[in-house]
Design an enzyme around this catalytic site. Structure first.
Site, PDB file in Angstrom:
ATOM      1  N   GLN A 205      38.977  33.134  31.441  1.00  0.00           N
ATOM      2  CA  GLN A 205      39.781  33.889  30.485  1.00  0.00           C
ATOM      3  C   GLN A 205      39.599  35.401  30.586  1.00  0.00           C
ATOM      4  O   GLN A 205      40.555  36.154  30.392  1.00  0.00           O
ATOM      5  CB  GLN A 205      39.468  33.432  29.061  1.00  0.00           C
ATOM      6  CG  GLN A 205      40.083  32.108  28.695  1.00  0.00           C
ATOM      7  CD  GLN A 205      39.796  31.712  27.259  1.00  0.00           C
ATOM      8  OE1 GLN A 205      39.218  30.667  27.004  1.00  0.00           O
ATOM      9  NE2 GLN A 205      40.184  32.542  26.318  1.00  0.00           N
TER      10      GLN A 205
ATOM     11  N   TYR B 298      44.226  34.342  52.132  1.00  0.00           N
ATOM     12  CA  TYR B 298      44.523  35.747  52.415  1.00  0.00           C
ATOM     13  C   TYR B 298      44.901  35.920  53.897  1.00  0.00           C
ATOM     14  O   TYR B 298      44.983  34.952  54.639  1.00  0.00           O
ATOM     15  CB  TYR B 298      43.338  36.620  52.009  1.00  0.00           C
ATOM     16  CG  TYR B 298      43.134  36.699  50.512  1.00  0.00           C
ATOM     17  CD1 TYR B 298      44.064  37.352  49.694  1.00  0.00           C
ATOM     18  CD2 TYR B 298      42.023  36.126  49.899  1.00  0.00           C
ATOM     19  CE1 TYR B 298      43.881  37.428  48.323  1.00  0.00           C
ATOM     20  CE2 TYR B 298      41.829  36.195  48.519  1.00  0.00           C
ATOM     21  CZ  TYR B 298      42.770  36.852  47.736  1.00  0.00           C
ATOM     22  OH  TYR B 298      42.593  36.921  46.368  1.00  0.00           O
TER      23      TYR B 298
ATOM     24  N   ARG C 205      30.899  34.256  39.147  1.00  0.00           N
ATOM     25  CA  ARG C 205      31.070  34.416  37.705  1.00  0.00           C
ATOM     26  C   ARG C 205      29.788  34.224  36.897  1.00  0.00           C
ATOM     27  O   ARG C 205      29.630  34.865  35.846  1.00  0.00           O
ATOM     28  CB  ARG C 205      32.164  33.457  37.207  1.00  0.00           C
ATOM     29  CG  ARG C 205      33.549  33.788  37.744  1.00  0.00           C
ATOM     30  CD  ARG C 205      34.544  32.665  37.457  1.00  0.00           C
ATOM     31  NE  ARG C 205      34.117  31.424  38.092  1.00  0.00           N
ATOM     32  CZ  ARG C 205      34.626  30.244  37.802  1.00  0.00           C
ATOM     33  NH1 ARG C 205      35.583  30.120  36.896  1.00  0.00           N
ATOM     34  NH2 ARG C 205      34.195  29.156  38.419  1.00  0.00           N
TER      35      ARG C 205
ATOM     36  N   GLU D  27      40.714  31.434  51.298  1.00  0.00           N
ATOM     37  CA  GLU D  27      41.470  31.517  50.041  1.00  0.00           C
ATOM     38  C   GLU D  27      42.949  31.860  50.235  1.00  0.00           C
ATOM     39  O   GLU D  27      43.642  32.212  49.292  1.00  0.00           O
ATOM     40  CB  GLU D  27      40.823  32.531  49.084  1.00  0.00           C
ATOM     41  CG  GLU D  27      39.875  31.930  48.094  1.00  0.00           C
ATOM     42  CD  GLU D  27      38.541  31.487  48.710  1.00  0.00           C
ATOM     43  OE1 GLU D  27      37.775  30.838  47.995  1.00  0.00           O
ATOM     44  OE2 GLU D  27      38.253  31.784  49.875  1.00  0.00           O
TER      45      GLU D  27
ATOM     46  N   CYS E 170      35.681  29.444  32.330  1.00  0.00           N
ATOM     47  CA  CYS E 170      36.940  29.420  31.573  1.00  0.00           C
ATOM     48  C   CYS E 170      38.011  30.294  32.214  1.00  0.00           C
ATOM     49  O   CYS E 170      39.209  30.102  31.966  1.00  0.00           O
ATOM     50  CB  CYS E 170      36.696  29.867  30.139  1.00  0.00           C
ATOM     51  SG  CYS E 170      36.164  31.598  29.992  1.00  0.00           S
TER      52      CYS E 170
ATOM     53  N   LEU F  79      42.879  30.442  18.497  1.00  0.00           N
ATOM     54  CA  LEU F  79      41.414  30.305  18.447  1.00  0.00           C
ATOM     55  C   LEU F  79      40.752  30.985  19.641  1.00  0.00           C
ATOM     56  O   LEU F  79      40.046  30.374  20.426  1.00  0.00           O
ATOM     57  CB  LEU F  79      41.022  28.818  18.425  1.00  0.00           C
ATOM     58  CG  LEU F  79      41.206  28.094  17.096  1.00  0.00           C
ATOM     59  CD1 LEU F  79      40.736  26.655  17.222  1.00  0.00           C
ATOM     60  CD2 LEU F  79      40.491  28.770  15.956  1.00  0.00           C
TER      61      LEU F  79
ATOM     62  N   ARG G  32      33.781  34.640  55.460  1.00  0.00           N
ATOM     63  CA  ARG G  32      34.156  33.588  54.505  1.00  0.00           C
ATOM     64  C   ARG G  32      35.172  32.682  55.181  1.00  0.00           C
ATOM     65  O   ARG G  32      36.325  33.037  55.389  1.00  0.00           O
ATOM     66  CB  ARG G  32      34.727  34.197  53.231  1.00  0.00           C
ATOM     67  CG  ARG G  32      35.051  33.148  52.183  1.00  0.00           C
ATOM     68  CD  ARG G  32      34.572  33.559  50.821  1.00  0.00           C
ATOM     69  NE  ARG G  32      34.931  32.572  49.822  1.00  0.00           N
ATOM     70  CZ  ARG G  32      34.399  32.513  48.623  1.00  0.00           C
ATOM     71  NH1 ARG G  32      33.454  33.393  48.286  1.00  0.00           N
ATOM     72  NH2 ARG G  32      34.762  31.608  47.753  1.00  0.00           N
TER      73      ARG G  32
ATOM     74  N   LYS H 180      58.750  25.938  28.547  1.00  0.00           N
ATOM     75  CA  LYS H 180      57.623  25.178  29.084  1.00  0.00           C
ATOM     76  C   LYS H 180      56.536  24.970  28.040  1.00  0.00           C
ATOM     77  O   LYS H 180      56.132  25.912  27.352  1.00  0.00           O
ATOM     78  CB  LYS H 180      57.059  25.907  30.304  1.00  0.00           C
ATOM     79  CG  LYS H 180      55.910  25.212  30.992  1.00  0.00           C
ATOM     80  CD  LYS H 180      55.577  25.885  32.316  1.00  0.00           C
ATOM     81  CE  LYS H 180      55.137  27.317  32.148  1.00  0.00           C
ATOM     82  NZ  LYS H 180      54.752  27.939  33.447  1.00  0.00           N
TER      83      LYS H 180
ATOM     84  N   CYS I 215      37.797  36.941  33.275  1.00  0.00           N
ATOM     85  CA  CYS I 215      37.556  37.402  34.646  1.00  0.00           C
ATOM     86  C   CYS I 215      38.827  37.269  35.473  1.00  0.00           C
ATOM     87  O   CYS I 215      39.561  38.245  35.659  1.00  0.00           O
ATOM     88  CB  CYS I 215      36.372  36.664  35.268  1.00  0.00           C
ATOM     89  SG  CYS I 215      36.407  34.871  35.099  1.00  0.00           S
TER      90      CYS I 215
ATOM     91  N   HIS J 100      44.756  30.131  47.057  1.00  0.00           N
ATOM     92  CA  HIS J 100      45.087  30.414  45.663  1.00  0.00           C
ATOM     93  C   HIS J 100      46.306  29.634  45.193  1.00  0.00           C
ATOM     94  O   HIS J 100      46.459  29.378  43.993  1.00  0.00           O
ATOM     95  CB  HIS J 100      45.318  31.913  45.466  1.00  0.00           C
ATOM     96  CG  HIS J 100      44.054  32.717  45.458  1.00  0.00           C
ATOM     97  ND1 HIS J 100      42.929  32.338  44.761  1.00  0.00           N
ATOM     98  CD2 HIS J 100      43.730  33.891  46.052  1.00  0.00           C
ATOM     99  CE1 HIS J 100      41.983  33.232  44.935  1.00  0.00           C
ATOM    100  NE2 HIS J 100      42.431  34.174  45.725  1.00  0.00           N
ATOM    101  N   GLU J 101      47.165  29.268  46.112  1.00  0.00           N
ATOM    102  CA  GLU J 101      48.360  28.521  45.729  1.00  0.00           C
ATOM    103  C   GLU J 101      48.120  27.014  45.693  1.00  0.00           C
ATOM    104  O   GLU J 101      49.026  26.244  45.337  1.00  0.00           O
ATOM    105  CB  GLU J 101      49.506  28.829  46.692  1.00  0.00           C
ATOM    106  CG  GLU J 101      49.243  28.394  48.123  1.00  0.00           C
ATOM    107  CD  GLU J 101      50.153  29.087  49.118  1.00  0.00           C
ATOM    108  OE1 GLU J 101      51.094  28.429  49.596  1.00  0.00           O
ATOM    109  OE2 GLU J 101      49.926  30.277  49.407  1.00  0.00           O
ATOM    110  N   ALA J 102      46.928  26.560  46.056  1.00  0.00           N
ATOM    111  CA  ALA J 102      46.623  25.130  46.045  1.00  0.00           C
ATOM    112  C   ALA J 102      46.757  24.578  44.639  1.00  0.00           C
ATOM    113  O   ALA J 102      46.387  25.231  43.661  1.00  0.00           O
ATOM    114  CB  ALA J 102      45.213  24.891  46.580  1.00  0.00           C
TER     115      ALA J 102
ATOM    116  N   GLN K 155      33.811  26.115  16.034  1.00  0.00           N
ATOM    117  CA  GLN K 155      34.824  25.361  16.769  1.00  0.00           C
ATOM    118  C   GLN K 155      34.357  24.935  18.155  1.00  0.00           C
ATOM    119  O   GLN K 155      34.919  24.012  18.739  1.00  0.00           O
ATOM    120  CB  GLN K 155      36.097  26.216  16.907  1.00  0.00           C
ATOM    121  CG  GLN K 155      36.712  26.663  15.589  1.00  0.00           C
ATOM    122  CD  GLN K 155      37.649  25.631  14.979  1.00  0.00           C
ATOM    123  OE1 GLN K 155      37.962  24.625  15.602  1.00  0.00           O
ATOM    124  NE2 GLN K 155      38.086  25.877  13.758  1.00  0.00           N
TER     125      GLN K 155
END
Length: 832
Positions: A434, A258, A406, A256, A432, A786, A307, A687, A436, A345-347, A510
């Site tokens: 949102q 690190y 997750r 990842e 999502c 929403l 890992r 943006k 985590c 993480h920057e991918a 929704q």
């Protein structure tokens, strides 16, 4: 200056690092014959023939998932093939100095790890074979964020004993006993050791070389050769302390992007000493020395997971030959399991977001497994959120284990429910991010959009039938969107009687529109979950569902009167959601003008050239929908129907691994042509999509930009819509204004929402006592963006307090406390 002051004030004497006893050679000239560690009955554990997921009548529903795995005589058996993967939750503890906590007004400082222990014990009770904690740093430079969790002292070690003792008290069922009976083994837990390297969000960041990362405002200093050796000793010391704390093993984070990963690739390793250079043997030396010395220090009965980044997804990443070489050397060094790491993480390629197909990267684990060069078990990762996906990966021989992270936030009982054939009751992770990952990046305790109890088990307790008889209420809930469903299911579960009304013939609100957006197919699962839960409660007589019923204020009055008898409604929950906000543009009544509801819910026909007004979450969703869907394509795709190869091809992933980092050259990427031409606009300067998710917003923007079919415009004034249905706009401000006429077929209004509070207002205007019994939640309470995370959390928390007489309308919103880490992060943002 502030960082250095706090750092110096917090300095304490740390124990001597574990002494090095010599380093094993990175590779061997003659490789030993390889043997498989799992039980003899399966020989090559995951290479099974494909069969029905139901298995035999006497066996588990997912036979490959629930086959035990033998890790050898010193470690023993794992009861199944599930690993709960590492996630940073904010429960791992921190190292904020004591004198700073009062300045932050932080009462709950998370140095006591009881909450972490309860969190993991709930997942252990759910039946997972092996769990891995969030990342814990082996030293201060390795902190992910300022004063994040580390394990360097005996005091910190002793805090972790609370976690391991609680986990080990739980027994996990294990099938496959030779007697035919089901035996049990204690739950197991490993601690992840993570050194952030140049990803550290603090000024003490270090790396293989002096470089900066795009995800941290701080540049990293190059470690000297002696510093590298000291860092290796810190890893070993951390592992020793973890074993003394009672952990069954450690996972060494080598992927990842690190620190260890930064040493492995020339992208970030520009060294010329024994830990760098063009020769891969030098660049992998640090990883091997960490594993070798950890095995020596911790013994044979200790699990070591490494890992391994099998697909970096960054330029100048590892080659496939280097990955194979490292995997072989890691086995020789003593690892127990090799876990798959996907992407830095920057991918700029999605790796875990909801737009990634289920099991979308299991192929790379299979590729290494098919090489037949290592005998230790290999674990597949990323976007595995359903037992059917896990079973398919294992039965196809893609991996020996599957890691899900997750999904255990969404449902701690996912393994148990899978084992018992209760798949419809699984609260599926919708990926999502949102609650985590988005929380983790701002120092906030993690949770889960579909399960707000996650990481808040001590404050949100949902016990069936726990309400005393004299506190039980008859509650009417109007609206079955996310907030209404969450309130109704929670309130009915704990013992209230709930009547759920909705003018629609389907529950979900929704979410029934969101599930139609390409990349949001998982939203089907949330509706399915709530439908199952509400159906069970209805069958038990705790809930009454009345669909196709529109409730008026006079209906509320009648149902709240004494004449209603036993079913008199004591309190009302208004969860009616939102209406689209219609901007006041001359000509807005032209037939070419549609709202997002017309498009997504009513399936209105849309032309080939479209203007979208509003670039918030809904504007981006509508644009993606129109970009990929044709009018005659009326079928909603489910999550397990999303094609992996199409996804990889679109995002430029080299499945053959011929290119370093697994990237196809930009000029060879095949991006599907958009179905329409779209102009996406917003009034604000800056943006587009700035308010989208912290870890997913870039994916939505990139999808639209890369299509070549979407024009994005900021600083737009909407002047008029003429008789031809064309939109006249002014772009820019002051002397830079330009007028344009957009000759489009349709104009889609995505200009925000307005809360539907008619019923609440009618109760207030009536002046009757009923106004004191009406509580508004979800989008009806607050319409911005929403926010389903906020809606489900609000509905759940209110349901647990609705019988409290002190809870009154206007003071009925409850939320998690702000922890020390989040307060510190917010304070430090001013200096970044």
């Amino acid at each position: 200056f502030i960082y250095k002051l706090l750092h110096r004030a917090s300095l304490i004497t740390e124990p001597n690092n574990y002494p090095m006893n010599g380093i094993a050679a990175a590779t061997r000239s003659t490789r030993r014959s390889r043997h498989f560690l799992w039980n003899n009955s399966s020989c090559f554990s995951s290479r099974f023939s494909t069969e029905s997921v139901r298995g035999s009548e006497s066996g588990p529903r997912y036979p490959h998932c629930f086959e035990p795995l033998d890790l050898g005589p010193d470690i023993g058996m794992l009861p199944n093939r599930f690993i709960m993967g590492s996630m940073h939750t904010g429960l791992e503890g921190h190292s904020i100095p004591k004198f700073v906590l009062p300045l932050l007004r932080a009462e709950d400082d998370h140095k006591d790890l009881t909450e972490m222990a309860i969190y993991f014990s709930e997942r252990a009770k759910g039946g997972v074979g092996l769990m891995v904690t969030g990342g814990v740093s082996p030293n201060r430079q390795g902190w992910v964020g300022p004063f994040s969790g580390k394990l360097t002292t005996e005091t910190e070690r002793d805090r972790h004993k609370t976690v391991t003792e609680m986990v080990h008290s739980i027994q996990i069922p294990m099938d496959g006993d030779t007697s035919g009976d089901t035996s049990t083994v204690p739950a197991r837990i490993c601690m992840q050791i993570l050194h952030a390297g140049r990803y550290a969000i603090h000024p003490f960041a270090v790396s293989a070389s002096s470089t900066s990362s795009p995800i941290s405002p701080f540049g990293a200093k190059e470690l000297s050769t002696s510093d590298v050796k000291s860092t290796i000793r810190d890893f070993v010391n951390c592992a020793v302390l973890a074993k003394e704390a009672g952990y069954d093993g450690v996972e060494i984070m080598g992927s990842e992007g690190y620190l260890i990963n930064q040493f492995l690739v020339s992208k970030t390793n520009h060294r010329t000493d024994e830990y760098g250079g063009e020769h891969f043997g030098n660049r992998m030396r640090m990883a091997l020395e960490i594993v070798t010395e950890t095995r020596k220090a911790c013994g044979k009965d200790f699990i070591i997971i490494f890992r391994l980044s099998m697909l970096d997804l960054v330029k100048d990443g590892s080659s496939w030959e280097e990955i194979k070489t490292l995997a072989q050397a890691l086995e020789d060094a003593g690892v127990t399991i090799i876990n798959t790491g996907i992407g830095w993480h920057e991918a700029r390629i999605p790796t875990i977001a909801t737009s990634v197909p289920r099991g979308g990267f299991a192929w790379v684990t299979k590729k290494l497994r098919d090489e037949k060069i290592v005998s230790v078990p290999l674990c597949a990762t990323n976007r595995i959120n359903a037992p059917t996906t896990a079973e398919s990966i294992l039965s196809s021989g893609s991996a020996d284990l599957v890691s899900m992270a997750r999904p255990f936030l969404a449902d701690p009982d996912i393994v148990k429910k899978s084992r018992e054939g209760r798949e419809d009751e699984i609260n599926t992770c919708i990926a999502c991010n949102q609650a985590c990952l988005d929380h983790a990046f701002v120092g906030k305790t993690a949770s889960c959009l579909v399960n707000p109890r996650a990481c808040h088990e001590t404050e949100i307790t949902i016990e069936p039938d726990s309400i005393p008889a004299d506190r039980k209420l008859n509650i009417g809930v109007i609206g079955s969107g996310p907030a209404g469903m969450a309130f109704a299911s929670t309130a009915a579960t704990i013992g209230h009687h709930v009547t759920l009304f909705d003018k629609s013939n389907d529950i979900g609100g929704q979410f029934n529109m969101a599930k139609r957006i390409p990349g949001k197919e998982e939203f089907h699962e949330t509706i399915r979950y709530f439908k199952t839960q509400l159906g069970k409660l209805q069958k038990d007589g705790k809930l009454d569902i009345q669909l196709g019923v529109e409730v008026s204020y006079s209906d509320m009055e009648a149902k709240s009167s004494d004449s209603a008898g036993d079913r008199k409604i004591d309190k009302w929950i208004i969860a009616t959601g939102v209406d689209p906000r219609i901007p006041n543009i001359p000509g807005k009544d032209h037939p070419n003008v549609l709202s997002y509801i017309d498009v997504l819910r009513n399936r209105a026909k849309v032309g080939q050239k479209v203007a979208v007004i509003g670039a918030g979450g809904i504007g981006f969703d509508v644009s993606e929908y129109l970009l990929h869907r044709e009018d005659n394509d009326d079928r909603d795709k489910k999550a397990d129907e999303v094609d992996v190869d199409e996804f990889l091809e679109c995002w430029g992933v080299d499945k053959s691994n011929k290119e370093r980092g697994g990237l196809i050259p930009d000029n060879q990427i095949n991006i599907p042509k958009g179905k329409r031409e779209i102009i996406l606009m917003q009034r604000k300067k800056g943006k587009l999509g700035a308010g989208l998710g912290k870890t997913t917003g870039w994916i939505h923007r990139s999808t639209l930009v890369r299509s070549g079919a979407v024009e994005m415009i900021t600083e737009v004034s909407y002047d008029m819509i003429d008789d031809n249905g064309h939109l006249h706009i002014t772009v820019g401000s002051d002397d830079k204004k330009k007028n344009r006429v957009l000759e489009v077929d349709n104009i889609i209004l995505c200009a925000g929402q307005i809360s539907k509070r008619d019923l609440e207002q009618a109760a207030i205007d009536s002046g009757s006592d009923l106004a004191e019994k009406v509580f508004t939640i979800g989008g009806a309470y607050e319409a911005s963006e929403l926010d389903a995370k906020r809606a489900i959390d609000m509905g759940t928390r209110l349901a647990l307090k609705i019988d409290d007489d002190s809870v009154v309308p206007g003071e009925h919103k409850f939320q998690a406390d702000v922890g020390a880490e989040e307060k510190l992060f917010n304070a430090m943002k001013k200096f970044m």
